[in-house]
Design an enzyme around this catalytic site. Structure first.
Site, PDB file in Angstrom:
ATOM      1  N   HIS A   7       0.840  -1.207   0.000  1.00  0.00           N
ATOM      2  CA  HIS A   7       0.000   0.000   0.000  1.00  0.00           C
ATOM      3  C   HIS A   7       0.876   1.258   0.000  1.00  0.00           C
ATOM      4  O   HIS A   7       1.344   1.714   1.037  1.00  0.00           O
ATOM      5  CB  HIS A   7      -0.903  -0.029   1.247  1.00  0.00           C
ATOM      6  N   HIS A   9       1.208   5.044  -2.235  1.00  0.00           N
ATOM      7  CA  HIS A   9       0.765   5.953  -3.303  1.00  0.00           C
ATOM      8  C   HIS A   9       2.011   6.572  -3.926  1.00  0.00           C
ATOM      9  O   HIS A   9       2.825   7.158  -3.209  1.00  0.00           O
ATOM     10  CB  HIS A   9      -0.136   7.041  -2.725  1.00  0.00           C
ATOM     11  N   HIS A 187      -9.742   1.463  -0.297  1.00  0.00           N
ATOM     12  CA  HIS A 187      -9.569   2.120   0.998  1.00  0.00           C
ATOM     13  C   HIS A 187     -10.918   2.093   1.724  1.00  0.00           C
ATOM     14  O   HIS A 187     -11.932   2.522   1.167  1.00  0.00           O
ATOM     15  CB  HIS A 187      -9.171   3.582   0.815  1.00  0.00           C
ATOM     16  N   GLU A 190     -10.976   3.541   7.483  1.00  0.00           N
ATOM     17  CA  GLU A 190      -9.990   4.478   8.029  1.00  0.00           C
ATOM     18  C   GLU A 190     -10.774   5.658   8.625  1.00  0.00           C
ATOM     19  O   GLU A 190     -10.661   5.963   9.803  1.00  0.00           O
ATOM     20  CB  GLU A 190      -9.053   4.967   6.907  1.00  0.00           C
ATOM     21  N   ASP A 268       1.922   3.843   3.117  1.00  0.00           N
ATOM     22  CA  ASP A 268       0.902   4.757   2.587  1.00  0.00           C
ATOM     23  C   ASP A 268       1.524   5.933   1.816  1.00  0.00           C
ATOM     24  O   ASP A 268       1.658   5.863   0.603  1.00  0.00           O
ATOM     25  CB  ASP A 268       0.007   5.250   3.736  1.00  0.00           C
ATOM     26  N   ASP A 269       1.900   6.983   2.509  1.00  0.00           N
ATOM     27  CA  ASP A 269       2.527   8.172   1.897  1.00  0.00           C
ATOM     28  C   ASP A 269       3.701   8.579   2.799  1.00  0.00           C
ATOM     29  O   ASP A 269       3.613   9.564   3.531  1.00  0.00           O
ATOM     30  CB  ASP A 269       1.516   9.331   1.828  1.00  0.00           C
TER      31      ASP A 269
END
Ligand SMILES: [Zn+2]
Length: 325
Positions: A7, A9, A187, A190, A268-269
């Site tokens: 996961h 981005h 997603h 969350e 994630d980021d």
């Protein structure tokens, strides 16, 4: 330790220095993107999405994405990642036009091949639509995905603001992707609770859930996840940075793991949340007492849940196993 990351981005993994340099080359001003220390600035999730899109404005051409991919994979490889799946958005890469998207995809794939030769890291792509851009734009992203589905472009998913719209609004796009033999993830869980996860599984028929951590609020759902073997792409550092949980000790990944849910670990980021795969593993070890045996199990779970071909998984599995002594 060699790691599998599911996961990530691509734009969200852009090192701040890379984006700053790119903006400078283009004579662009990126107001409000960086804080005084040169990190990405953000205060909450809505602001994070704003800063994310502002930073992404510096990425304009396939060549920019070629360079971005190299920068991101070099960073991932430094932290022991040997296989990564990254979310790619045709909305940012060509505005949802299939012909333009092909050029971006080709540039990204060429960079991935180069990084594989240099750093031994393998990348595969998952097209994501952006939820807050709405269902019509999502259909364009799904068409881009369906038209370019391959051994490299292996999945379709949805990211963006989870509180906008309902999963069913995007069912058409997911059906189109499924018909093109793409694997599916979304997603959920969350910013919305258990209902959002249930609706996503029912209406989008996904194999994996991005985050999914708020399943913990419904014990029956936790049991169902464990039983159905739906894999969660958990990003604890992201959740803590954005205030989904106040600190690592309150994060439910430990409880989900103990309940038999198939959890995996991703960033994630990463630069947005001041994290790396090394940092995630260190904090998990510290917080939950997880040792190398647990991490090896999580990496095997992640590799089994990867969307790539089985022969690649077999090769990568050999690189996960510690050498015999
Ligand atoms: Zn994400």
């Amino acid at each position: 330790m060699n790691k599998i990351e599911l996961h990530l981005h691509l734009e969200g993994a852009a090192p701040p220095a890379f984006i700053r340099g790119l903006a400078q080359e283009k004579g662009m001003r990126l107001d409000g993107v960086f804080d005084e220390n040169g990190h990405y600035a953000h205060t909450d999730f809505a602001h994070f999405l704003e800063v994310y899109e502002a930073a992404t404005a510096a990425l304009k051409t396939p060549e920019d994405y070629h360079r971005l991919t190299l920068a991101v994979l070099e960073e991932s490889a430094k932290h022991g990642v040997i296989y990564s799946e990254t979310f790619l958005s045709p909305d940012f890469c060509g505005g949802g036009d299939v012909a333009a998207w092909r050029e971006y995809l080709q540039a990204i794939q060429e960079a991935a091949d180069q990084a594989e030769r240099t750093h031994g890291i393998v990348l595969r792509g998952i097209v994501t639509c952006i939820r807050h851009f709405g269902p019509d734009q999502a259909k364009r992203a799904a068409l881009c995905a369906a038209e370019t589905a391959s051994d490299w472009l292996v999945g379709f998913g949805i990211a963006g603001a989870e509180t906008v719209g309902e999963p069913i609004d995007f069912a058409y796009s997911f059906d189109m992707a499924r018909e093109a033999d793409l694997h599916l993830t979304a997603h959920a869980g969350e910013w919305r609770g258990p209902k959002g996860i249930r609706d996503t599984i029912r209406d989008l028929r996904v194999e994996r859930i991005g985050h999914g951590v708020r399943a913990i609020e419904d014990p029956a759902l936790v049991d169902e996840l464990a039983e159905s073997e739906i894999v969660l792409e958990v990003c604890p550092g992201s959740n803590v940075a954005l205030g989904v949980y106040p600190d690592w000790a309150s994060h439910p990944i430990g409880k989900l793991y103990s309940a038999g849910v198939k959890v995996t670990v991703s960033t994630d980021d990463p630069p947005f949340f001041h994290t790396t795969m090394t940092h995630e593993y260190d904090r998990l070890a510290e917080t939950f007492g997880w040792d190398d045996g647990v991490f090896l199990e999580l990496n095997k779970t992640a590799l089994q849940a990867a969307f790539c071909r089985d022969d690649l998984k077999t090769d990568l599995m050999k690189r996960l196993e510690p050498p015999d002594v």
